[in-house]
Write a protein that holds these residues in place. Sequence first.
Motif, PDB file in Angstrom:
ATOM      1  N   GLU A  28      31.990  -7.101   8.839  1.00 39.05           N
ATOM      2  CA  GLU A  28      30.965  -8.228   8.584  1.00 39.05           C
ATOM      3  C   GLU A  28      30.236  -8.349   9.896  1.00 39.05           C
ATOM      4  N   GLY A  29      28.917  -8.517   9.682  1.00 39.06           N
ATOM      5  CA  GLY A  29      28.039  -8.955  10.883  1.00 39.06           C
ATOM      6  C   GLY A  29      27.634  -7.578  11.459  1.00 39.06           C
ATOM      7  N   ILE A  30      28.264  -6.533  11.456  1.00 37.15           N
ATOM      8  CA  ILE A  30      27.932  -5.546  12.305  1.00 37.15           C
ATOM      9  C   ILE A  30      27.219  -4.375  11.323  1.00 37.15           C
ATOM     10  N   PHE A  31      27.956  -4.194  10.277  1.00 38.15           N
ATOM     11  CA  PHE A  31      27.243  -3.115   9.533  1.00 38.15           C
ATOM     12  C   PHE A  31      27.051  -1.578   9.817  1.00 38.15           C
ATOM     13  N   GLU A  32      27.954  -1.270  10.797  1.00 35.11           N
ATOM     14  CA  GLU A  32      28.069  -0.077  11.049  1.00 35.11           C
ATOM     15  C   GLU A  32      29.456   0.673  10.687  1.00 35.11           C
ATOM     16  N   PRO A  33      29.464   2.057  10.425  1.00 38.82           N
ATOM     17  CA  PRO A  33      30.608   2.552   9.888  1.00 38.82           C
ATOM     18  C   PRO A  33      31.612   2.563  11.096  1.00 38.82           C
ATOM     19  N   ILE A  34      32.933   2.203  10.612  1.00 42.43           N
ATOM     20  CA  ILE A  34      34.100   2.247  11.619  1.00 42.43           C
ATOM     21  C   ILE A  34      35.253   3.458  10.986  1.00 42.43           C
ATOM     22  N   GLY A  35      35.032   3.853   9.645  1.00 46.28           N
ATOM     23  CA  GLY A  35      35.619   4.642   8.799  1.00 46.28           C
ATOM     24  C   GLY A  35      35.139   5.070   7.679  1.00 46.28           C
ATOM     25  N   LYS A  36      35.844   6.379   7.198  1.00 47.15           N
ATOM     26  CA  LYS A  36      35.071   6.864   6.182  1.00 47.15           C
ATOM     27  C   LYS A  36      36.253   7.677   5.402  1.00 47.15           C
ATOM     28  N   LYS A  37      35.961   8.068   4.119  1.00 46.59           N
ATOM     29  CA  LYS A  37      36.955   8.811   3.427  1.00 46.59           C
ATOM     30  C   LYS A  37      36.199   9.525   2.127  1.00 46.59           C
ATOM     31  N   TYR A  38      36.265  10.777   2.095  1.00 47.15           N
ATOM     32  CA  TYR A  38      35.666  11.368   0.987  1.00 47.15           C
ATOM     33  C   TYR A  38      36.745  12.222   0.054  1.00 47.15           C
ATOM     34  N   ILE A  39      36.670  11.992  -1.162  1.00 47.74           N
ATOM     35  CA  ILE A  39      37.633  12.437  -2.129  1.00 47.74           C
ATOM     36  C   ILE A  39      36.784  13.153  -3.295  1.00 47.74           C
ATOM     37  N   ILE A  40      37.359  14.309  -3.553  1.00 43.93           N
ATOM     38  CA  ILE A  40      37.001  15.019  -5.018  1.00 43.93           C
ATOM     39  C   ILE A  40      38.309  15.039  -5.781  1.00 43.93           C
ATOM     40  N   ILE A  41      37.743  14.554  -7.027  1.00 44.14           N
ATOM     41  CA  ILE A  41      38.761  14.583  -7.896  1.00 44.14           C
ATOM     42  C   ILE A  41      38.712  16.127  -8.487  1.00 44.14           C
ATOM     43  N   GLU A  42      39.788  16.922  -8.496  1.00 39.05           N
ATOM     44  CA  GLU A  42      39.746  18.251  -8.767  1.00 39.05           C
ATOM     45  C   GLU A  42      39.294  18.559 -10.235  1.00 39.05           C
ATOM     46  N   GLU A  43      40.078  17.866 -11.242  1.00 43.24           N
ATOM     47  CA  GLU A  43      39.964  18.367 -12.737  1.00 43.24           C
ATOM     48  C   GLU A  43      38.619  17.963 -13.352  1.00 43.24           C
ATOM     49  N   ASN A  44      37.900  16.867 -12.764  1.00 43.89           N
ATOM     50  CA  ASN A  44      36.548  16.303 -12.954  1.00 43.89           C
ATOM     51  C   ASN A  44      35.554  17.208 -12.440  1.00 43.89           C
ATOM     52  N   ALA A  45      35.544  17.519 -11.166  1.00 46.06           N
ATOM     53  CA  ALA A  45      34.675  18.324 -10.486  1.00 46.06           C
ATOM     54  C   ALA A  45      34.511  19.691 -11.148  1.00 46.06           C
ATOM     55  N   GLU A  46      35.670  20.277 -11.590  1.00 42.09           N
ATOM     56  CA  GLU A  46      35.747  21.419 -12.240  1.00 42.09           C
ATOM     57  C   GLU A  46      34.641  21.631 -13.467  1.00 42.09           C
ATOM     58  N   ILE A  47      34.689  20.384 -14.147  1.00 44.04           N
ATOM     59  CA  ILE A  47      33.867  20.244 -15.286  1.00 44.04           C
ATOM     60  C   ILE A  47      32.155  20.526 -15.154  1.00 44.04           C
ATOM     61  N   GLY A  48      31.849  19.952 -13.878  1.00 41.13           N
ATOM     62  CA  GLY A  48      30.650  19.789 -13.186  1.00 41.13           C
ATOM     63  C   GLY A  48      29.752  18.898 -13.804  1.00 41.13           C
ATOM     64  N   GLY A  49      28.609  18.438 -12.859  1.00 39.30           N
ATOM     65  CA  GLY A  49      27.874  17.630 -13.379  1.00 39.30           C
ATOM     66  C   GLY A  49      26.355  17.721 -12.688  1.00 39.30           C
ATOM     67  N   MET A  50      25.370  16.742 -13.078  1.00 36.19           N
ATOM     68  CA  MET A  50      24.210  16.798 -12.642  1.00 36.19           C
ATOM     69  C   MET A  50      23.822  17.173 -11.216  1.00 36.19           C
ATOM     70  N   PHE A  51      24.930  16.693 -10.239  1.00 39.51           N
ATOM     71  CA  PHE A  51      24.904  16.610  -9.010  1.00 39.51           C
ATOM     72  C   PHE A  51      25.975  17.208  -8.142  1.00 39.51           C
ATOM     73  N   SER A  52      26.617  18.290  -8.967  1.00 37.24           N
ATOM     74  CA  SER A  52      27.690  19.151  -8.454  1.00 37.24           C
ATOM     75  C   SER A  52      27.255  19.907  -7.125  1.00 37.24           C
ATOM     76  N   ASP A  53      26.242  20.280  -7.031  1.00 32.20           N
ATOM     77  CA  ASP A  53      25.753  21.129  -5.744  1.00 32.20           C
ATOM     78  C   ASP A  53      26.089  20.012  -4.691  1.00 32.20           C
ATOM     79  N   ALA A  54      25.860  19.001  -4.557  1.00 31.47           N
ATOM     80  CA  ALA A  54      25.819  18.062  -3.414  1.00 31.47           C
ATOM     81  C   ALA A  54      27.485  17.714  -3.319  1.00 31.47           C
TER      82      ALA A  54
END
Length: 187
Positions: A28-54
């Motif tokens: 709050e009040g700083i609005f700078e990242p102090i942590g991050k996490k990126y998760i891919i859900i395997e079974e749904n990503a395998e289906i693909g979508g409009m932004f799969s290339d990203a």
Amino acid sequence: MSEKFAVIDTETNWYNDVMSIGIVIAEEGIFEPIGKKYIIIEENAEIGGMFSDALLIKVQKPGIYIRTEAVEKLIKYLKLNEVVSIFAYNALFDYRCLPELSEFEWHDILSMAAYKQYNREMPSNAQCHGTGRLKSGYKVGDIMKMFGEKSYCELHNALTDAFDELRIMKYLSHSIHMYPKLGRKNC
């Protein structure tokens, strides 16, 4: 110490199932990242979508899990960081995609960014409803351009988009407590 919060973005596949989740933790009040996490859900990503290339752009090596594991890891990460509030741009969409996160307070960044009374960079000639909400032109890219990022281009990667949404919050510079909570009746 300031209150921590999370900004979440999701990308979905052709069947509207979540295939990736990006989380940025900030204070709050700083609005700078102090942590991050990126998760891919395997079974749904395998289906693909409009932004799969990203999905695999070089922002952070993602954790790749089946959905139940992904949600467990996400909840554990949020609790470890003492997050109570989650923010998202058009939060109702992400909330519906991640009902397992209903124990957290959800807030909509769009509810401040698209209203002339909260967004001081909104052009004076912008077409608005009587409530002050823009009639059109309130996508993330439109709002980023209002704040001077004329060459902004949304990548549609859940993590980079979460970073962008945090930047919008920083530009707006409102307390996180000003953002309305999603009402249970809306969910």
